[in-house]
Scaffold this motif. Sequence first.
Motif, mmCIF file in Angstrom:
data_model
loop_
_atom_site.group_PDB
_atom_site.id
_atom_site.type_symbol
_atom_site.label_atom_id
_atom_site.label_comp_id
_atom_site.label_asym_id
_atom_site.label_seq_id
_atom_site.Cartn_x
_atom_site.Cartn_y
_atom_site.Cartn_z
ATOM 1 N N ASP A 94 -21.912 7.016 -10.190
ATOM 2 C CA ASP A 94 -20.792 5.925 -9.627
ATOM 3 C C ASP A 94 -21.507 4.596 -9.999
ATOM 4 N N ASP A 95 -22.960 4.332 -9.772
ATOM 5 C CA ASP A 95 -23.188 3.013 -10.078
ATOM 6 C C ASP A 95 -23.075 2.660 -11.317
ATOM 7 N N HIS B 51 -12.724 4.446 -10.753
ATOM 8 C CA HIS B 51 -13.402 3.205 -10.762
ATOM 9 C C HIS B 51 -12.556 2.209 -11.514
ATOM 10 N N LYS C 191 -19.430 1.526 -12.219
ATOM 11 C CA LYS C 191 -19.079 0.474 -11.802
ATOM 12 C C LYS C 191 -19.892 -0.766 -12.734
ATOM 13 N N ARG D 133 -17.358 -1.091 -15.406
ATOM 14 C CA ARG D 133 -16.353 -1.868 -15.192
ATOM 15 C C ARG D 133 -16.489 -3.156 -15.191
ATOM 16 N N ASP D 134 -17.870 -3.544 -14.799
ATOM 17 C CA ASP D 134 -18.291 -5.059 -14.741
ATOM 18 C C ASP D 134 -18.255 -5.568 -16.268
#
Length: 526
Positions: A127-128, A171, A131, A134-135
């Motif tokens: 998941d990280d 996400h 993320k 996405r960033d």
Amino acid sequence: MSDEVLTGTGTGAAGNAAEEYGSNPLRDPRDRRLPRVAGPSGLVIFGVTGDLSRKKLMPAVYDLANRGLLPPGFSLVGFARRDWEDQDFAQVVHDAVREHARTEFREEVWTQLAEGMRFVPGDFDDDDAFKQLRDAVEELDASRGTGGNFAFYLSVPPRFFPKVAQQLKKHGLADAPEGSWRRAVIEKPFGHDLASARELNAIVHEVFDPEQVFRIDHYLGKETVQNILALRFANQMYEPIWNRSYVDHVQITMAEDIGIGGRAGYYDGIGSARDVIQNHLLQLLALTAMEEPIAFDAESLLTEKLKVLKSVRLPEDLGAHTVRGQYAPGWQGGAKVPGYLQEEGIAPTSRTDTYAAVKLEVDNRRWAGVPFYLRTGKRLGRRVTEIAVVFQRAPHSPFDSTATEELGANAIVFRVQPDEGMTVRFGSKVPGTSMEIRDVSMDFAYGESFTESSPEAYERLILDVLLGDANLFPRHQEVEESWKILDPIEEYWDRNGRPAQYASGSWGPEEADEMLARDGRSWRRP
């Protein structure tokens, strides 16, 4: 208009080409001679460390940029299990481009492209990592002006498709900001049978709408494949004879002269029929047999191809009209090569086919009674892909049989690879005092007829994804119809013995020759 703008090969950036395109009110935006330049966008590649990405995808992105077909702010994001920084990823892309790009390397193009490269390390269940992805996408929107437009290329084994799609949804990466788009690009195989294809389609469509999903069949990006439609529907001389009244049969061949190499983990249990016939060859059959679409757009092409696939009829006797084989030890290219069962990672009891040949018919008015013979295999005589439309012999000949004893059937042959082009075979009188007729060929080759070299298939297809042009991408309905054709054949093979053996370097098992001989025909030797 300058040649530079026409061909897209000049040194100007994409923005300059687009600006010049839009500045002239006399130019029709529908003019297909003008370069199609992608708007603000980015591409995320999952599985960026694989062979496909290194040899095809990253070089194709550079070639598009070098031809001025990508926007100045285009961005490329890699996602993989590597402890890399952005500059490490840029170096990997640089090396791949230097080794495999079609166009010359130009430092100014590379510098502009490299500024938009980012890398995200992680696993598909991390998941990280998503993320961070996405960033990265949001940062590129702000710094490169990608406008929220991103395509996600799943260059990963099919078992990971559902996980990646679900993570993109979880996400917020699959949901485009207002006025923007998000697209998913999926490589074959699209399942291993009808049930798995339907399951995969259902999972992917939970995340992306069907029109957002682009299934890559790289054969459809090849110039010669697209030329099938051009030849048939832009010329008057061929279409009137493109039917059962004149065509005797059609042969579609995809032959490879290599073995499985190091792909045992992927190939064993899949085989030639699932790997090639279900997608590549049935798509070529559909394009060869389809009716004229009302327009050259995705929906019109889908409608006509689906009609053909739904009309395909299997032979009643699958034992007599289908063949599967495995390559045995032999000689190829002057070297002794192992058989399939001797390849590293292959069990000695494997029944996976490395050769497959099938006879199909298209049960409609145009093609009733015309057999379509499809074959594919590894370790064959040479690497070649072709579609041969073989015509009936003249119903009456005024010549003595001795005059025409060396005359074969007329044929139109589309050469898909390696030397893209087309050959028309017909009879002509041999110079001399006697009447003797032999086969001659009239040949068209892309490399000789056009000054600009043909782009790689992935160049065309990646650009089409960024433009949202789905003409050359199979839809989920086509995938499912193709599995409906192949599944009964695979089930029959599973119940009936082992594959026939054929020597490496030959043109397949004797059983395949016997299959055509029963119909009074023979395979072409490309």
